[in-house]
Design an enzyme around this catalytic site. Structure first.
Site, mmCIF file in Angstrom:
data_model
loop_
_atom_site.group_PDB
_atom_site.id
_atom_site.type_symbol
_atom_site.label_atom_id
_atom_site.label_comp_id
_atom_site.label_asym_id
_atom_site.label_seq_id
_atom_site.Cartn_x
_atom_site.Cartn_y
_atom_site.Cartn_z
ATOM 1 N N LYS A 273 -20.078 77.913 -5.177
ATOM 2 C CA LYS A 273 -19.181 77.363 -6.203
ATOM 3 C C LYS A 273 -19.277 75.836 -6.210
ATOM 4 O O LYS A 273 -19.755 75.237 -5.243
ATOM 5 C CB LYS A 273 -17.745 77.801 -5.910
ATOM 6 C CG LYS A 273 -17.206 77.304 -4.565
ATOM 7 C CD LYS A 273 -15.849 77.924 -4.252
ATOM 8 C CE LYS A 273 -15.307 77.421 -2.931
ATOM 9 N NZ LYS A 273 -14.067 78.147 -2.556
ATOM 10 N N TYR B 244 -10.658 42.869 -6.431
ATOM 11 C CA TYR B 244 -9.416 43.028 -7.182
ATOM 12 C C TYR B 244 -8.189 42.857 -6.288
ATOM 13 O O TYR B 244 -8.139 43.392 -5.179
ATOM 14 C CB TYR B 244 -9.347 44.417 -7.812
ATOM 15 C CG TYR B 244 -10.223 44.585 -9.027
ATOM 16 C CD1 TYR B 244 -10.070 43.742 -10.130
ATOM 17 C CD2 TYR B 244 -11.176 45.583 -9.072
ATOM 18 C CE1 TYR B 244 -10.873 43.905 -11.252
ATOM 19 C CE2 TYR B 244 -11.978 45.752 -10.194
ATOM 20 C CZ TYR B 244 -11.816 44.908 -11.275
ATOM 21 O OH TYR B 244 -12.606 45.081 -12.381
HETATM 22 C C1 LIG Z 1 -14.336 78.769 -1.317
HETATM 23 C C2 LIG Z 1 -14.092 80.170 -0.924
HETATM 24 C C3 LIG Z 1 -14.795 80.724 0.149
HETATM 25 C C4 LIG Z 1 -15.692 79.898 1.043
HETATM 26 O O1 LIG Z 1 -14.873 79.206 1.945
HETATM 27 P P1 LIG Z 1 -15.503 78.184 3.021
HETATM 28 O O2 LIG Z 1 -14.372 77.812 3.892
HETATM 29 O O3 LIG Z 1 -16.010 77.062 2.199
HETATM 30 O O4 LIG Z 1 -16.584 78.926 3.714
HETATM 31 C C5 LIG Z 1 -14.601 82.055 0.441
HETATM 32 N N1 LIG Z 1 -13.769 82.817 -0.303
HETATM 33 C C6 LIG Z 1 -13.053 82.317 -1.328
HETATM 34 C C7 LIG Z 1 -12.139 83.205 -2.091
HETATM 35 C C8 LIG Z 1 -13.189 80.972 -1.680
HETATM 36 O O5 LIG Z 1 -12.488 80.472 -2.695
#
Ligand SMILES: *Cc1c(COP(=O)(O)O)cnc(C)c1O
Length: 383
Positions: free
Chosen positions: A45, A267
């Protein structure tokens, strides 16, 4: 200048570069696949946590992962469009998502409630469904009070030939702290959810609860599959395991100026030089994903030495105090890297910005040049 295109810029042009070393992803995948009791789902993702979804997916699949995970259907479809044929699960979609397209492209979907179940059942074709239970964080997944009904309704839809329940999934809210009592509670909740599904007549082949932290710390959470994202790109939320960091962010010094003691910088004049020194300008700022909150705390590596970032980070640039013997303009500044040569790491930036590493890596580099070093050490440039 008319007609000059980005592709006409010479390869050697000195610009900010985000280099991604896929051999690190390969090593991390092998380590995680070795730790998981079941299969390994590579969660790609958010563009593979900012490392390139397709690159991370292909590397993970070549090194022990057997599944891919994505949030939205769009993310999942991009994997299919690129020709990836491994099983893919998409777990976060609104109720009016195009579940028919998911079926047509062989993408499994998570179902967190009765409305989603109805939508998936009504979609053309026979969807492959993972029922999603809330294991105790009141975020995504069906609440326990709804779960028995969701299981029974899913079984009826299965018997009508509308879908197949191939999986049950949950997610732990406190896995980064293995001692937290929320973990045994989540494990019990998930075990109960599996029993309830079975009692309703469901036979899900894929039962998955663990993400990176639980995969590395608690085999009781592994069931038939682990869904890992952070660990692939070198982030261990549990802080128990040494993983390799794929990213290195560098930029050239644009200018170097000599200043007197008492010179206000940037700034708001948030910094005033204590002594005469040299200031170097680096063409990276918060629009590139470097957090403004790290102003006055961050360091970079220049000519083998750690030097402080001074004054406020701007949108496109930051200023480094180079001291008495400054390198010339054009010298390479390392913002972060694996940490092997004394450069800061993403973990340092996360600490300076009071956040987690995930937020740093997913926010980076929308305008820097990306260079991908394949697991075979071949270098490829992207714009
Ligand atoms: C992002 C996510 C993962 C992966 O989690 P990590 O801690 O990055 O390994 C697994 N399951 C779900 C539902 C997620 O949203």
């Amino acid at each position: 200048m008319s007609g000059l295109a980005v592709r006409d810029l010479p390869e050697t042009a000195s610009t900010p570069v985000l280099e991604i070393d896929l051999s690190a992803v390969a090593d991390n995948t092998r380590l995680l696949a070795g730790r998981a009791s079941g299969e390994l789902m590579a969660v790609v993702k958010a563009d593979g946590f900012g490392h390139g979804a397709l690159d991370v997916a292909r590397t993970a699949l070549a090194n022990g992962a057997t599944w891919l995970g994505a949030t939205s259907l769009l993310e999942a479809l991009r994997l299919r469009d690129a020709g990836l044929t491994a099983p893919v699960l998409s777990w976060l979609n609104p109720v009016d998502a195009d579940f028919g397209t998911a079926v047509a492209h062989g993408i499994d979907v998570a179902v967190p409630g009765l409305e989603h179940l109805a939508a998936v059942a009504a979609a053309p074709g026979r969807a492959r469904v993972h029922l999603h239970v809330d294991a105790g964080m009141a975020r995504d997944g069906a609440s326990p009070s709804l779960w028995p009904q969701l299981c029974r309704s899913a079984r009826r839809a299965e018997q009508r030939g509308e879908l197949d329940v191939v999986g049950v999934m949950g997610h732990l809210g406190c896995a980064e702290d293995p001692g937290d009592p929320c973990n045994p509670a989540g494990r019990l909740r998930f075990a109960w959810a599996l029993e309830t599904a079975r009692a309703a007549g469901l036979r899900p082949a894929h039962r998955h609860l663990a993400a990176t932290a639980a995969t590395l710390t608690d085999p009781r959470t592994h069931h038939t599959m682990s869904r890992v994202g952070a660990g692939l790109v070198g982030i261990d939320p549990s802080g128990t395991t040494v993983l390799r960091r794929p990213m290195r962010l560098t930029a050239p010094l644009v200018t170097v100026r000599r200043v007197r003691a008492g010179t206000p910088v940037g700034y708001g004049h948030a910094h005033v030089t204590a002594a005469s020194t040299h200031l170097g300008l680096v063409p990276l700022g918060y629009a590139d994903g470097l957090p403004r909150l790290a102003s006055g705390r961050a360091e970079v590596l220049v000519a083998g030495r750690r030097r402080p970032v001074v004054g406020r980070l701007s949108m496109d640039q930051l200023v480094v105090d180079l001291g008495d013997l400054p390198p010339a303009p054009g010298a390479t500044v390392t913002l972060f890297g694996p940490g092997d040569d004394g450069e800061p790491t993403v973990a340092d930036w996360a600490r300076w910005a009071e956040t987690i590493e995930h937020e740093i890596v997913t926010g980076l580099g929308h305008r820097v040049t990306r260079r991908v070093r394949t697991a075979g050490a071949h270098l490829r440039s992207l714009s």
